[in-house]
Scaffold this motif. Structure first.
Motif, PDB file in Angstrom:
ATOM      1  N   ASP A   1       0.815  -1.210   0.000  1.00 28.02           N
ATOM      2  CA  ASP A   1       0.000   0.000   0.000  1.00 28.02           C
ATOM      3  C   ASP A   1       0.857   1.272   0.000  1.00 28.02           C
ATOM      4  N   ARG A   2       2.117   1.165  -0.371  1.00 30.26           N
ATOM      5  CA  ARG A   2       2.994   2.327  -0.468  1.00 30.26           C
ATOM      6  C   ARG A   2       3.470   2.475  -1.909  1.00 30.26           C
ATOM      7  N   PHE A   3       3.897   3.696  -2.207  1.00 26.66           N
ATOM      8  CA  PHE A   3       4.339   4.009  -3.567  1.00 26.66           C
ATOM      9  C   PHE A   3       5.840   4.323  -3.548  1.00 26.66           C
ATOM     10  N   ALA A   4       6.562   3.840  -4.541  1.00 26.75           N
ATOM     11  CA  ALA A   4       8.009   4.060  -4.644  1.00 26.75           C
ATOM     12  C   ALA A   4       8.278   5.029  -5.789  1.00 26.75           C
ATOM     13  N   TYR A   5       9.121   6.008  -5.496  1.00 31.61           N
ATOM     14  CA  TYR A   5       9.460   7.035  -6.481  1.00 31.61           C
ATOM     15  C   TYR A   5      10.982   7.027  -6.707  1.00 31.61           C
ATOM     16  N   VAL A   6      11.358   7.188  -7.950  1.00 33.81           N
ATOM     17  CA  VAL A   6      12.778   7.282  -8.303  1.00 33.81           C
ATOM     18  C   VAL A   6      12.992   8.581  -9.082  1.00 33.81           C
ATOM     19  N   LEU A   7      13.873   9.417  -8.562  1.00 37.70           N
ATOM     20  CA  LEU A   7      14.174  10.680  -9.220  1.00 37.70           C
ATOM     21  C   LEU A   7      15.639  10.698  -9.660  1.00 37.70           C
ATOM     22  N   ASN A   8      15.864  11.283 -10.829  1.00 38.57           N
ATOM     23  CA  ASN A   8      17.231  11.542 -11.285  1.00 38.57           C
ATOM     24  C   ASN A   8      17.669  12.923 -10.775  1.00 38.57           C
ATOM     25  N   VAL A   9      18.869  13.005 -10.265  1.00 33.40           N
ATOM     26  CA  VAL A   9      19.330  14.278  -9.717  1.00 33.40           C
ATOM     27  C   VAL A   9      20.835  14.429  -9.965  1.00 33.40           C
ATOM     28  N   GLU A  10      21.239  15.640 -10.183  1.00 38.13           N
ATOM     29  CA  GLU A  10      22.660  15.955 -10.388  1.00 38.13           C
ATOM     30  C   GLU A  10      23.019  17.167  -9.536  1.00 38.13           C
ATOM     31  N   PHE A  11      24.068  17.023  -8.732  1.00 42.61           N
ATOM     32  CA  PHE A  11      24.548  18.107  -7.882  1.00 42.61           C
ATOM     33  C   PHE A  11      25.844  18.689  -8.457  1.00 42.61           C
ATOM     34  N   ASP A  12      26.105  19.949  -8.132  1.00 43.20           N
ATOM     35  CA  ASP A  12      27.388  20.548  -8.514  1.00 43.20           C
ATOM     36  C   ASP A  12      28.460  20.177  -7.475  1.00 43.20           C
ATOM     37  N   GLN A  13      29.645  20.727  -7.635  1.00 44.70           N
ATOM     38  CA  GLN A  13      30.762  20.333  -6.780  1.00 44.70           C
ATOM     39  C   GLN A  13      30.795  21.029  -5.425  1.00 44.70           C
ATOM     40  N   THR A  14      29.748  21.781  -5.117  1.00 39.87           N
ATOM     41  CA  THR A  14      29.660  22.330  -3.758  1.00 39.87           C
ATOM     42  C   THR A  14      29.365  21.237  -2.744  1.00 39.87           C
ATOM     43  N   VAL A  15      28.993  20.038  -3.229  1.00 36.49           N
ATOM     44  CA  VAL A  15      28.733  18.929  -2.307  1.00 36.49           C
ATOM     45  C   VAL A  15      30.043  18.261  -1.867  1.00 36.49           C
ATOM     46  N   TYR A  16      31.163  18.629  -2.482  1.00 35.90           N
ATOM     47  CA  TYR A  16      32.453  18.092  -2.031  1.00 35.90           C
ATOM     48  C   TYR A  16      32.808  18.691  -0.677  1.00 35.90           C
ATOM     49  N   SER A  17      33.391  17.882   0.171  1.00 30.85           N
ATOM     50  CA  SER A  17      33.708  18.347   1.518  1.00 30.85           C
ATOM     51  C   SER A  17      34.889  19.314   1.546  1.00 30.85           C
ATOM     52  N   ASN A  18      35.823  19.185   0.576  1.00 32.52           N
ATOM     53  CA  ASN A  18      37.034  20.016   0.550  1.00 32.52           C
ATOM     54  C   ASN A  18      37.845  19.902   1.844  1.00 32.52           C
ATOM     55  N   GLN A  19      37.639  18.828   2.563  1.00 26.88           N
ATOM     56  CA  GLN A  19      38.333  18.650   3.837  1.00 26.88           C
ATOM     57  C   GLN A  19      39.840  18.468   3.642  1.00 26.88           C
ATOM     58  N   PHE A  20      40.210  17.887   2.514  1.00 25.21           N
ATOM     59  CA  PHE A  20      41.624  17.608   2.276  1.00 25.21           C
ATOM     60  C   PHE A  20      42.180  18.448   1.123  1.00 25.21           C
ATOM     61  N   ALA A  21      41.496  19.520   0.794  1.00 26.71           N
ATOM     62  CA  ALA A  21      41.973  20.373  -0.290  1.00 26.71           C
ATOM     63  C   ALA A  21      43.247  21.082   0.122  1.00 26.71           C
ATOM     64  N   ALA A  22      44.127  21.304  -0.855  1.00 31.27           N
ATOM     65  CA  ALA A  22      45.404  21.994  -0.566  1.00 31.27           C
ATOM     66  C   ALA A  22      45.122  23.435  -0.204  1.00 31.27           C
ATOM     67  N   GLU A  23      45.836  23.916   0.828  1.00 28.21           N
ATOM     68  CA  GLU A  23      45.670  25.300   1.245  1.00 28.21           C
ATOM     69  C   GLU A  23      46.341  26.222   0.234  1.00 28.21           C
ATOM     70  N   GLU A  24      45.795  27.447   0.112  1.00 29.01           N
ATOM     71  CA  GLU A  24      46.370  28.417  -0.801  1.00 29.01           C
ATOM     72  C   GLU A  24      47.760  28.804  -0.341  1.00 29.01           C
ATOM     73  N   GLY A  25      48.713  28.841  -1.290  1.00 34.15           N
ATOM     74  CA  GLY A  25      50.083  29.212  -0.964  1.00 34.15           C
ATOM     75  C   GLY A  25      50.926  28.077  -0.448  1.00 34.15           C
ATOM     76  N   SER A  26      50.349  26.856  -0.327  1.00 34.42           N
ATOM     77  CA  SER A  26      51.106  25.715   0.203  1.00 34.42           C
ATOM     78  C   SER A  26      51.973  25.081  -0.860  1.00 34.42           C
ATOM     79  N   GLU A  27      51.703  25.337  -2.139  1.00 31.36           N
ATOM     80  CA  GLU A  27      52.499  24.724  -3.203  1.00 31.36           C
ATOM     81  C   GLU A  27      53.767  25.542  -3.429  1.00 31.36           C
TER      82      GLU A  27
END
Length: 215
Positions: free
Chosen positions: A189-215
């Motif tokens: 008695d329930r309905f299942a839905y499937v959606l297609n979705v695309e996110f941009d790169q703001t969903v990246y955590s950037n936790q390990f991104a290189a700091e500016e000036g570190s290179e």
């Protein structure tokens, strides 16, 4: 005519020394003079040579001291080579981690964005995402971050068009559309839905991104 007398002062003297003796004494005096000149030249030459040897001696001493200091510095540098190697290894590992984790996702915000547009009685049952590429530009909103499908169940039929519009309005979503509506596998008695979705790169955590000036 009256004669004028020649005045004399002192006792008259007559040089009775032979001419040869006078010449001999002059020669002896000249020889002594040249002997002293030659001796003086020899003394000056000896002093110059001694000065040159002294200068070379002190220069050699300074050279030995500089070489000893250089050897000391080389020894210290050799002692620090392990530290330098460790720092180089750390830098390589950091760069490797930065490249490997460039597409690390911040899952919690992504899930919050998806569930935020679902009705209260709807249950998110699954997601199937493919991670996009490594960030290349400065604007993360222009590049694909993740793309895939979102599956959820609802006890009642939903306005899928309104739901898709809501998902398209979520920050970071580049594209959203419906894929299918079927019966739920959880309950008949329930309905299942499937959606297609695309996110941009703001969903990246950037936790390990290189700091500016570190290179």
């Amino acid at each position: 005519m009256t004669a004028i007398p020649v005045p004399f002062s002192g006792v008259p003297r007559v040089n009775l020394m032979p001419r040869s003796e006078v010449a001999r004494r002059e020669r002896d005096s000249l020889v002594r003079t040249w002997v002293w000149i030659v001796f003086g030249a020899i003394v000056v030459a000896v002093l110059i040579i001694a000065g040159a040897f002294a200068f070379k001696f002190f220069a050699d001493q300074r050279l030995v001291a500089e070489q000893a200091q250089t050897n000391t510095l080389l020894t210290e540098i050799a002692a620090l080579s392990e530290v330098s190697q460790a720092l180089a290894t750390e830098s390589e590992l950091t760069d490797f981690r930065t490249d490997a984790m460039a597409t690390d996702l911040a899952w919690t915000p992504v899930m919050a964005k998806i569930t935020g547009i679902l009705p209260g009685d709807t249950t998110l049952t699954g997601v199937d995402f493919t991670v996009g590429g490594v960030p290349q530009g400065e604007d993360a909103t222009l590049e694909q971050g993740i793309v895939g499908t979102v599956t959820f169940d609802s006890p009642t039929p939903l306005d899928i068009v309104a739901l898709i519009r809501s998902l398209r309005g979520v920050e970071g979503v580049l594209y959203a559309d419906g894929q299918s509506v079927t019966g739920s596998q959880v309950s008949e008695d329930r309905f299942a839905y499937v959606l297609n979705v695309e996110f941009d790169q703001t969903v990246y955590s950037n936790q390990f991104a290189a700091e500016e000036g570190s290179e």
